[in-house]
Each structure stands twice: as structure tokens, then as C-alpha cells.
Scaffold this motif. Structure first.
Motif, short mmCIF file in Angstrom:
data_model
loop_
_atom_site.label_atom_id
_atom_site.label_comp_id
_atom_site.label_asym_id
_atom_site.label_seq_id
_atom_site.Cartn_x
_atom_site.Cartn_y
_atom_site.Cartn_z
N GLY A 157 0.80 -1.23 0.00
CA GLY A 157 0.00 0.00 0.00
C GLY A 157 0.82 1.27 0.00
N LEU A 158 2.05 1.20 0.54
CA LEU A 158 2.90 2.39 0.64
C LEU A 158 3.90 2.51 -0.51
CD1 LEU A 158 3.79 2.36 4.46
CD2 LEU A 158 1.97 3.64 3.31
N SER A 159 4.17 1.42 -1.21
CA SER A 159 5.23 1.41 -2.22
C SER A 159 4.87 2.27 -3.43
CB SER A 159 5.51 -0.02 -2.68
OG SER A 159 6.13 -0.76 -1.65
N ARG B 57 5.39 5.49 -3.72
CA ARG B 57 4.97 6.85 -3.37
C ARG B 57 6.18 7.67 -2.89
NH1 ARG B 57 -0.99 6.59 -0.76
NH2 ARG B 57 -1.62 4.53 -1.43
N ASP B 58 6.20 8.93 -3.31
CA ASP B 58 7.30 9.82 -2.92
C ASP B 58 7.03 10.53 -1.59
OD1 ASP B 58 8.51 9.10 -5.25
OD2 ASP B 58 8.02 10.95 -6.33
N ASP B 59 5.88 10.29 -1.03
CA ASP B 59 5.48 10.94 0.23
C ASP B 59 6.42 10.55 1.36
OD1 ASP B 59 3.89 11.07 2.87
OD2 ASP B 59 2.56 12.12 1.47
N ASP B 60 6.87 11.54 2.13
CA ASP B 60 7.82 11.29 3.22
C ASP B 60 7.28 10.29 4.23
OD1 ASP B 60 9.64 13.03 2.11
OD2 ASP B 60 9.10 14.72 3.41
N ARG B 61 5.98 10.32 4.47
CA ARG B 61 5.38 9.40 5.45
C ARG B 61 5.43 7.96 4.95
NH1 ARG B 61 -0.41 11.83 5.50
NH2 ARG B 61 0.19 11.85 3.29
N ALA B 62 5.16 7.78 3.67
CA ALA B 62 5.22 6.43 3.09
C ALA B 62 6.65 5.91 3.11
CB ALA B 62 4.67 6.45 1.67
N ILE B 63 7.60 6.77 2.79
CA ILE B 63 9.01 6.37 2.78
C ILE B 63 9.45 5.97 4.19
CG2 ILE B 63 11.35 7.24 2.48
CD1 ILE B 63 10.25 8.92 0.12
N GLY C 193 7.59 4.79 6.54
CA GLY C 193 6.97 3.50 6.82
C GLY C 193 7.73 2.36 6.17
N LEU C 194 8.16 2.53 4.93
CA LEU C 194 8.92 1.48 4.25
C LEU C 194 10.29 1.27 4.89
CD1 LEU C 194 8.13 2.20 0.49
CD2 LEU C 194 7.27 0.33 1.90
N ILE C 195 10.89 2.34 5.36
CA ILE C 195 12.18 2.21 6.05
C ILE C 195 12.01 1.33 7.30
CG2 ILE C 195 13.89 3.47 7.41
CD1 ILE C 195 13.69 5.74 5.35
#
Length: 286
Positions: A144-146, A148-154, A156-158
Motif C-alpha cells: 500500500g505504501l510502495s 509513493r514519494d510521500d515522506d510518510r510512506a518512505i 513506513g517502508l524504512i
């Protein structure tokens, strides 16, 4: 426009929406081709993408049956493909479900569907599930997060790139390294930790190592050069290493690639050699 859509629907499949839904629900689970058969009907419904499909899909998401809820969610995730229809209604319903659902597999499906829709409103609600005890849910969040350039999504992926489950780490690393082009110190460090810590020989973790290598090479992080040279000089070289060399475009890799050329016939090797070929001193000075 509605008439054109109806004509296209008939051309795709003349069966009613209710019939296609029933066929998707009744695909035999014991059959090895269950998923293929089910998704065939899901795809037909998604491409139909009209108000009736929307309404029936939303109704499915309100059913007690897990199978029916999941079917409705899967349809909503890509309703109208290739041109999405009713995206706001789909996102709104999926977010309502995310706030009230408890079944892990259904939660996974909701996150995957939200990922297809790409609405920024879905990022924050999904982050709450990064620590969910079921790995299937965490996998859904990665999906769901992959992309996306959004800092919040990044961010979360980290976090998910350090997950205890190898499959979750793998897809989170892929999401950070390949699916976005954003280059920050935090992304590089997350990828470098996977590059250092994943077992290159492990059956479940070698792919994570390769994804980290690809992500770092795309960002031309020269910390990977010593290990990459060693890999290229070995007798066990995969496609990821050669493509990483091409992405790095660093002439320090050229001797190792020349050595590799003596025995490897990879179709990617020529491009890597060209990318890493040393330039003349005149070119360097310019």
C-alpha cells in the motif's frame, strides 16, 4: 459515454454483473488455478467499472463472509481499469473498512487495494499497521505504501525494511530501492543496512541483498564498490550485480567486467562495459 461503456462491456463479456460476481465467488479453491480463475472474473468486473459494479462491490464489503468482503475489496482496488472510475468512492469505502476490519487477510487486501488507488489519504491510516502481529498485514502495508514519494510512506517502508519477516523486508527494500527515485541519506542508510546484514547465500534473504544492491547502485552509492568488484570477479555472478555495475557507471568496475567477459555471456554485460568504460583524460577534464 455511458453507451460506449455498455458496448465495450458486452464486447468483453455479455454476462450480468451478478453472474460474474457469483462465478468469482464459486471458483473452486482446491483447484491449482483457483487464483487465476477468480482474478479472471475480477478483471472483467473491474473493466466494466460502472455504478452497478461499484454498488455491488461495496455491498460485498459489508458481508459477514470473508470471501465476499475480500472480493468486493479486490474489485474496488482497480475499478474501471485502465481508466479508473469512482476513485473517491472506492477510497472512502476502503478507509472505512480499514478502520473496522480485524481479519488479517482482509486487512492485507484492503492495503493492497489502497496501494492501487494511490490516494494520499490512505498513507496515515496504513502506518498504524506497521507493527501488526500478522506478517500478511505488514506485507499489505508495504504494498500500500510502495511507489509513493510521500515522506510518510518512505518512513513506513524504512521501518518495514527491518521487519522480522524476510518477505516483508524484501518487498520494502524493493519499494525503497527501485519503485521510487527519491534519494535521501535515510533511504541510502536503510538500503545499506540491508546490503550489510542480509545473507547473500540464504535462500530467503539473497533477494533482499540483491534489491538493496540495486537500490544503492541506482543512487551511485560508492560504498558498495568493494563488494561489487569482488562479486564480479567471482564465479557466481547474477544479473543483479551486472545491472548494478551498469547503474553505477564507475570506471573502477571496468577491469572486473573485462574479467567477467572472458566466461560470462550475459546479455546485460555489454551495456555494463559500455557504461563503465574509462573516459579519456580530456573527457575527464571537461
Amino acid at each position: 459515454m455511458d453507451n460506449i461503456r455498455k458496448i465495450l462491456e458486452i464486447g468483453i463479456d455479455s454476462r450480468s454483473t451478478a453472474e460474474l460476481i457469483q462465478l468469482a465467488l464459486s471458483a473452486p479453491e482446491e483447484d491449482d488455478d483457483y487464483a487465476k480463475e477468480r482474478w479472471h472474473f475480477v478483471g472483467l468486473l473491474q473493466r466494466r467499472g460502472n455504478r452497478e459494479v461499484l454498488d455491488r462491490s461495496i455491498a460485498l464489503t459489508k458481508c459477514v463472509s470473508i470471501e465476499k468482503r475480500s472480493l468486493g475489496i479486490d474489485i474496488l482496488g482497480q475499478l474501471g481499469i485502465p481508466e479508473r472510475t469512482f476513485p473517491d468512492e472506492c477510497v472512502t469505502r476502503l478507509l472505512e473498512l480499514l478502520a473496522q476490519e480485524f481479519d488479517p487477510l482482509v486487512l492485507r487486501d484492503i492495503c493492497i487495494a489502497l496501494g492501487h488507488l494511490g490516494d494520499p489519504r490512505s498513507i496515515e491510516p496504513q502506518l498504524k499497521f506497521c507493527l501488526h502481529p500478522d506478517w500478511e498485514v505488514r506485507y499489505g502495508v508495504v504494498s500500500g505504501l510502495s511507489g509513493r514519494d510521500d515522506d510518510r510512506a518512505i518512513l513506513g517502508l524504512i521501518k518495514l525494511s527491518t521487519d522480522v519477516c524476510p518477505e516483508v523486508r524484501d518487498w520494502a527494500t524493493f519499494g525503497l530501492g527501485t519503485l521510487i527515485e527519491v534519494d535521501t541519506p535515510a533511504i541510502r542508510e536503510a538500503l545499506y543496512q540491508r546490503f550489510l546484514l542480509e545473507d547473500r547465500q540464504g535462500k530467503e534473504t539473497a533477494e533482499i541483498y540483491d534489491e538493496a544492491l540495486a537500490g544503492l547502485a541506482n543512487r551511485k552509492d560508492d560504498r558498495i564498490l568493494p563488494q561489487l568488484i569482488t562479486k564480479l570477479m567471482s564465479d557466481d555472478v547474477g544479473t543483479f550485480a551486472i545491472q548494478a555495475a551498469e547503474a553505477m557507471a564507475d570506471d573502477r568496475l571496468y577491469p572486473a567486467l573485462l574479467h567477467l567477459q572472458t566466461w560470462c555471456d550475459s546479455t546485460y554485460l555489454e551495456d555494463a562495459l559500455l557504461a563503465c568504460k574509462p573516459r579519456s583524460s580530456q573527457q575527464r577534464s571537461s
